[in-house]
Design a protein around this motif. Structure first.
Motif, mmCIF file in Angstrom:
data_model
loop_
_atom_site.group_PDB
_atom_site.id
_atom_site.type_symbol
_atom_site.label_atom_id
_atom_site.label_comp_id
_atom_site.label_asym_id
_atom_site.label_seq_id
_atom_site.Cartn_x
_atom_site.Cartn_y
_atom_site.Cartn_z
ATOM 1 N N ILE A 147 0.853 -1.183 0.000
ATOM 2 C CA ILE A 147 0.000 0.000 0.000
ATOM 3 C C ILE A 147 0.894 1.240 0.000
ATOM 4 C CG2 ILE A 147 -0.182 -0.061 2.530
ATOM 5 C CD1 ILE A 147 -3.010 1.115 2.239
ATOM 6 N N LEU A 148 0.517 2.229 -0.803
ATOM 7 C CA LEU A 148 1.259 3.480 -0.891
ATOM 8 C C LEU A 148 0.562 4.541 -0.047
ATOM 9 C CD1 LEU A 148 3.643 4.954 -2.358
ATOM 10 C CD2 LEU A 148 1.924 5.779 -3.987
ATOM 11 N N VAL A 149 1.302 5.123 0.894
ATOM 12 C CA VAL A 149 0.777 6.178 1.756
ATOM 13 C C VAL A 149 1.322 7.511 1.238
ATOM 14 C CG1 VAL A 149 0.708 7.079 4.111
ATOM 15 C CG2 VAL A 149 0.605 4.616 3.705
ATOM 16 N N PRO A 150 0.456 8.523 1.028
ATOM 17 C CA PRO A 150 0.897 9.749 0.353
ATOM 18 C C PRO A 150 1.828 10.636 1.156
ATOM 19 C CG PRO A 150 -1.397 9.931 0.995
ATOM 20 C CD PRO A 150 -1.004 8.513 1.232
ATOM 21 N N ASP A 151 1.907 10.444 2.491
ATOM 22 C CA ASP A 151 2.776 11.295 3.289
ATOM 23 C C ASP A 151 3.176 10.534 4.551
ATOM 24 O OD1 ASP A 151 3.646 13.386 5.254
ATOM 25 O OD2 ASP A 151 3.091 14.736 3.643
ATOM 26 N N GLU A 152 4.431 10.645 4.921
ATOM 27 C CA GLU A 152 4.926 9.939 6.101
ATOM 28 C C GLU A 152 4.211 10.346 7.390
ATOM 29 O OE1 GLU A 152 8.961 11.121 7.354
ATOM 30 O OE2 GLU A 152 8.834 12.720 5.862
ATOM 31 N N LYS A 153 3.597 11.532 7.400
ATOM 32 C CA LYS A 153 2.932 11.992 8.627
ATOM 33 C C LYS A 153 1.755 11.112 9.000
ATOM 34 C CE LYS A 153 -0.337 15.325 6.585
ATOM 35 N NZ LYS A 153 -0.748 16.744 6.530
ATOM 36 N N TYR A 154 1.229 10.326 8.042
ATOM 37 C CA TYR A 154 0.067 9.484 8.306
ATOM 38 C C TYR A 154 0.444 8.127 8.896
ATOM 39 C CZ TYR A 154 -2.419 12.893 5.437
ATOM 40 O OH TYR A 154 -2.962 14.054 4.924
ATOM 41 N N LEU A 155 1.708 7.923 9.262
ATOM 42 C CA LEU A 155 2.161 6.667 9.831
ATOM 43 C C LEU A 155 2.332 6.815 11.338
ATOM 44 C CD1 LEU A 155 4.812 5.669 7.150
ATOM 45 C CD2 LEU A 155 2.405 5.004 7.272
ATOM 46 N N VAL A 156 1.793 5.852 12.093
ATOM 47 C CA VAL A 156 1.782 5.920 13.559
ATOM 48 C C VAL A 156 2.548 4.721 14.119
ATOM 49 C CG1 VAL A 156 0.327 6.012 15.615
ATOM 50 C CG2 VAL A 156 -0.460 7.077 13.485
ATOM 51 N N ASP A 157 3.496 4.993 14.980
ATOM 52 C CA ASP A 157 4.286 3.948 15.635
ATOM 53 C C ASP A 157 3.415 3.213 16.650
ATOM 54 O OD1 ASP A 157 6.176 2.343 16.852
ATOM 55 O OD2 ASP A 157 7.610 3.960 17.204
ATOM 56 N N ILE A 158 3.370 1.878 16.552
ATOM 57 C CA ILE A 158 2.510 1.076 17.447
ATOM 58 C C ILE A 158 3.354 0.164 18.330
ATOM 59 C CG2 ILE A 158 0.468 1.142 15.987
ATOM 60 C CD1 ILE A 158 1.314 -1.703 14.997
ATOM 61 N N ASP A 159 4.556 0.547 18.627
ATOM 62 C CA ASP A 159 5.452 -0.273 19.425
ATOM 63 C C ASP A 159 4.772 -0.753 20.711
ATOM 64 O OD1 ASP A 159 7.975 -1.448 20.165
ATOM 65 O OD2 ASP A 159 8.217 0.196 21.603
ATOM 66 N N GLY A 160 4.767 -2.064 20.923
ATOM 67 C CA GLY A 160 4.180 -2.646 22.123
ATOM 68 C C GLY A 160 2.730 -3.036 22.010
ATOM 69 N N VAL A 161 2.078 -2.727 20.875
ATOM 70 C CA VAL A 161 0.663 -3.048 20.680
ATOM 71 C C VAL A 161 0.550 -4.187 19.667
ATOM 72 C CG1 VAL A 161 -1.606 -2.180 19.982
ATOM 73 C CG2 VAL A 161 0.020 -0.663 21.143
ATOM 74 N N ASP A 162 -0.274 -5.186 19.972
ATOM 75 C CA ASP A 162 -0.505 -6.284 19.043
ATOM 76 C C ASP A 162 -0.946 -5.744 17.687
ATOM 77 O OD1 ASP A 162 -1.171 -9.273 18.486
ATOM 78 O OD2 ASP A 162 -3.000 -8.188 17.961
ATOM 79 N N PRO A 163 -0.300 -6.145 16.594
ATOM 80 C CA PRO A 163 -0.613 -5.528 15.296
ATOM 81 C C PRO A 163 -2.037 -5.777 14.812
ATOM 82 C CG PRO A 163 0.932 -7.361 15.038
ATOM 83 C CD PRO A 163 0.844 -7.073 16.502
ATOM 84 N N SER A 164 -2.628 -6.910 15.134
ATOM 85 C CA SER A 164 -4.009 -7.160 14.712
ATOM 86 C C SER A 164 -4.968 -6.205 15.412
ATOM 87 C CB SER A 164 -4.408 -8.607 14.988
ATOM 88 O OG SER A 164 -3.705 -9.488 14.144
ATOM 89 N N TRP A 165 -4.782 -6.041 16.715
ATOM 90 C CA TRP A 165 -5.619 -5.083 17.445
ATOM 91 C C TRP A 165 -5.333 -3.661 16.975
ATOM 92 C CZ3 TRP A 165 -4.539 -2.842 22.849
ATOM 93 C CH2 TRP A 165 -5.632 -2.085 23.275
ATOM 94 N N ALA A 166 -4.057 -3.359 16.762
ATOM 95 C CA ALA A 166 -3.690 -2.016 16.317
ATOM 96 C C ALA A 166 -4.367 -1.661 15.007
ATOM 97 C CB ALA A 166 -2.165 -1.917 16.176
ATOM 98 N N ALA A 167 -4.490 -2.626 14.093
ATOM 99 C CA ALA A 167 -5.137 -2.347 12.810
ATOM 100 C C ALA A 167 -6.550 -1.819 13.009
ATOM 101 C CB ALA A 167 -5.146 -3.608 11.942
ATOM 102 N N THR A 168 -7.274 -2.386 13.970
ATOM 103 C CA THR A 168 -8.661 -1.963 14.193
ATOM 104 C C THR A 168 -8.752 -0.544 14.745
ATOM 105 O OG1 THR A 168 -8.888 -2.763 16.482
ATOM 106 C CG2 THR A 168 -9.214 -4.366 14.717
ATOM 107 N N LEU A 169 -7.669 -0.050 15.338
ATOM 108 C CA LEU A 169 -7.709 1.295 15.909
ATOM 109 C C LEU A 169 -7.842 2.363 14.829
ATOM 110 C CD1 LEU A 169 -4.966 1.014 18.695
ATOM 111 C CD2 LEU A 169 -7.436 0.654 18.887
ATOM 112 N N ALA A 170 -7.404 2.061 13.593
ATOM 113 C CA ALA A 170 -7.432 3.061 12.523
ATOM 114 C C ALA A 170 -8.841 3.447 12.109
ATOM 115 C CB ALA A 170 -6.659 2.549 11.307
#
Length: 351
Positions: free
Chosen positions: A134-157
């Motif tokens: 997936i191409l994201v148009p700007d780096e500002k739209y990326l959020v560090d989720i260190d320590g959070v389960d990635p499957s659960w983190a996906a639902t946060l969006a």
């Protein structure tokens, strides 16, 4: 790269081979590792939204290009970055904020991309996460989720952010004032967990399935009501009186009518769901009871960043997540299951 897409007036999920984009400037290309499945995707597969007597709001007529690669709850691993990117590098794992604005209008300049009238949302106007990359148009739209389960983190969006933003609209209230949540699916459960984490005590969950209501109690609902005839009286009895606020994650004609009727004077109804239909409200009562009716669509990048921080601190109970492999067949089955109402919590596809 492989992408799982819909075509005009065709509900089939097609496995297509499309060119892998190359990032430029502040763009970032990520390899998809998690892609959440949302009710919004079911409406997009159908081609639009039910507007009641006004007919169907067609995505095709709004200029959305096909094939459309759905999926807006995405966690990915950075693969390539444009020449101007400074905050991430290949190998970083990031959650994507998908509600992309034009970047030029008053709302975007103020940080409200989700209010942009010319939005370029991932999974709608731009290719989304049901793909290998997936191409994201700007780096500002990326959020560090260190320590959070990635499957659960996906639902946060989406479900997490949508619930967080809706709760923001009704709080602060006194902790024991009744707040009613219509719909105890993924969004409703998240809202209940957020309300409870922010100290609210009187939370009444309403749903058509007892299984969902059991989960709502687990998330912190103080009372639950099985929807049916006489639901307004049942809600007011369960909550201890008329509601100060209602958050409606269904938002069809039945729930919106009940939301209006269950409110106290000067109450607030926040309409979130996209199930469609319409509601008739007595205009005199709207004025006499000073009811506030608000629509809520996802949330801001700042709110998502704050929500992730809350999750990282361990202050947000996670909702049930069902994992399935990311494939055309799994996307199709997941959307069918959501449409049929057969899932408790959220589905996340894993690559």
């Amino acid at each position: 790269m492989h992408a799982y897409a819909v075509l005009p007036e065709d509900p089939t999920i097609h496995d297509l081979e499309i060119p892998t984009p190359s990032p430029e400037g502040r763009q970032v290309l990520l390899r998809v590792v998690r892609a959440g499945v949302c009710h919004t995707d079911t409406h997009l597969r159908e081609g639009g939204y039910d507007l009641g007597s006004r007919g169907m709001m067609s995505m095709k007529d709004r200029g959305i290009e096909y094939p459309m690669v759905l999926g807006h709850e995405v966690v990915g691993v950075v693969e390539q970055v444009g020449g101007d990117v400074e905050s991430v590098r290949p190998g970083d794992v990031r959650l994507i904020y998908p509600w992309i604005g034009c970047g030029r209008c008053r709302q975007c300049r103020a940080g409200y991309d989700n209010r942009c009238a010319a939005g370029e949302n991932l999974g709608v106007a731009r290719h989304g996460g049901y793909a290998e990359s997936i191409l994201v148009p700007d780096e500002k739209y990326l959020v560090d989720i260190d320590g959070v389960d990635p499957s659960w983190a996906a639902t946060l969006a989406c479900s997490g952010l949508t619930a967080y933003s809706a709760v923001d609209q009704v709080l602060p209230l006194e902790p024991d004032e009744p707040v009613v949540v219509f719909g105890a699916g993924g969004l409703g459960l998240t809202a209940i967990a957020i309300l409870r984490s922010r100290g609210h005590r009187n939370i009444c969950a309403v749903d058509v399935a007892e299984r969902n209501l059991s989960l709502a109690r687990d998330m912190g609902a103080s009372s639950t009501v099985l929807s049916g005839a006489g639901v307004v009286g049942d809600i007011q009895q369960a909550a201890g009186g008329p509601a100060s606020a209602v958050i409606d994650f269904v938002n069809n004609g039945v729930t919106a009518s009940a939301a209006f009727d269950v409110l106290a004077k000067a109450g607030q109804m926040v309409q979130v769901g996209l199930f469609g239909g319409e509601v008739t409200i007595p205009t005199a009562l709207l004025a006499l009871r000073m009811i506030r009716v608000e629509g809520s669509f996802v949330g801001t990048l700042g709110q998502l960043q704050e929500l992730v921080r809350i999750a990282q601190r361990g202050e947000l109970p996670d909702i049930p997540v069902v994992e399935r492999p990311l494939s055309a067949a799994s996307v199709s089955q997941a959307l069918d299951d959501l449409t049929a109402g057969g899932i408790a919590g959220r589905i996340v596809l894993t690559a």
